[in-house]
Design a protein around this motif. Sequence first.
Motif: not given
Length: 660
Positions: A27-30, A261-265, A346-348
């Motif tokens: 979903q994010v890569y869209r 390779g960083l974990s990202i939110t 990525i989150f709302n």
Amino acid sequence: MPSLEEELFPSTPGKFKGDRAHNMNRQVYRCFASTSTMFLWALFLIALTASYLSFQGFVDSGSRYLSASWGGINWEKQLRSSAQIQRHGGFSVLVTGAAGFVGSHVSIALKRRGDGVVGLDNFNDYYDPSLKRARKSLLETHGVFIVEGDVNDAKLLAKLFDVVAFSHVMHLAAQAGVRYAMVNPHSYVHSNIAGLVTLLEACKNADPQPAIVWASSSSVYGLNDKVPFSEADRTDQPASLYAATKKAGEEITHSYNHIYGLSITGLRFFTVYGPWGRPDMAYFSFTRNILQGKSITVYRGKNRVDLARDFTYIDDIVKGCLGSLDTAGKSTGSGGKKRGPAPYRIFNLGNTSPVTVPTLVSILERHLKVKAKRNIVDMPGNGDVPFTHANISSARREFGYKPTTDLQTGLKKFVKWYLSYYGYNHGKPGQHDKDAFALTFARVYRMAAASPSSPPSNAAATIPPLPPSSAVHDGPPSASSAIDFLSICHRLKTTKRTGWVRRNVENPESIADHMHRMGLMALIASDVPGVDRNKCVKMAIVHDIAEAIVGDICPEDGISKEEKSRREQDALDHMCNVLGGGSRAKEVADLWMEYEANSSPEAKFVKDLDKVEMILQALEYENEQGKDLDEFFQSTAGKFQTETGKAWASEIVSRRRKNN
């Protein structure tokens, strides 16, 4: 009954145990696969160029400023102590922007549940820094150590990661505000782009690499008219420079995730509000202006449509932040080299229930019991958008995010905090003068919290006039004045003594604790010719009373004795006026000034008790907590003025030697 602080700060959210079977990556890569990515990549390249051009000057100046602000053995001890994990499976978290609105709430929530927390903040003056200083003081009482520094300072960041192996970074430092970008655009590039890159570089080079959760913004949706806003919607039409820098941040973090390779939110916050909020936000400035009888400007959109926002209460945002941390996968790099794919999410984080701005004003009117003077104008082209509305299904699915506070409830809590923090005693007839007193109190308190490197402005220019002399009387205070005065003194019970806090003493005594035992000392002391023991008891009770407003100022604060005395005198004058200015107020003032001047036998006696109580407390902390507090004994050695003081100090030192 819970304290005001407990009511206004979120309780410790439990660890989220969301269903992670759903893969967010598709979903994010869209977001990055549309034909509009050429624009985004161009923005990305511009951002990198801008960060490079601005990087050199800002880092150099930042390094010069911070050269004397961090480092050393004691500093490292404070870092490690603050970062110590107190629960099984807990995290060690670096929180940037920790003295900010969201940062302070998140830091306290993490600390309360047993995580290790170190804060970083530059205390800039985008809004009144004293509010940030007050948040810092509150964080210190929870054992959170705040490093004063800038995310653009690569050397400082490297040092932090060298001292503490952070498992997570909660990056909340940013230049906020949509309209301010039209005044100072470079600050947005400095903080939101260059600062982000500097932090990512530090995380990339760390071993182990931390997982990163950072604050994006709902502003990235820009001119998007599809509602509710979903993470998969287009975000290539920013309506402000602030939004553009946040979108650039999403592109930059994606590249660091892909390459290193960083974990990202990334968290897209929707109009966060609540206690300890930002004064530049509409709900905050509306409250201030309504109470002061000033008009408020309410914007409306095209065709006279009311603006609407998805107002989200701070407790709900905190739960989302902690849920994101709890479900963040590990980074896969080491020493700047990627060893496998890492999560990128990525989150709302919103409330899902947009409310119009006029409705917000009406709610404030009800809670403040004051009618607002509304000035309705058309929205200018300054970067604001007509509405926001969050789709939170992804956050709900991934870590159980579920907002629970509606605007009516949230604003009620905010108003309660605002009236308490700024000292309003609202809602009674004839309160105009007392509100002026309350504002004086708040301003003196904020002045006292100001940075030593940025001296406060002349108080006379900001303190409102005191009531006419006819308000002063000779008798005891009225019930109303007495309770107002005692309410200010409540801070003596809740403010911890700075010397102990800075030496990481667990559960340090409050200012009131110190004063109370001094009073007992005066009560039980032997009679001394020429010394009024009853007067000494009274003097011990009031000698630190001004600290209810200015706080416990220590030599390490870099504030001169003259400036400290001036601040405390201003605070005392205000408190005596709140008390009604009669004979009781005069007695309090006379006792305090006599003590400060060391001008009587009683003052000398109480000065000795002040030092005796301090070293007795130091001895107790050494015995109970294994601390080495020798500096307190060294600082008082040979400075006692009375025989009683010398005898009691000698007994304490003797007992200390036996223990060692």
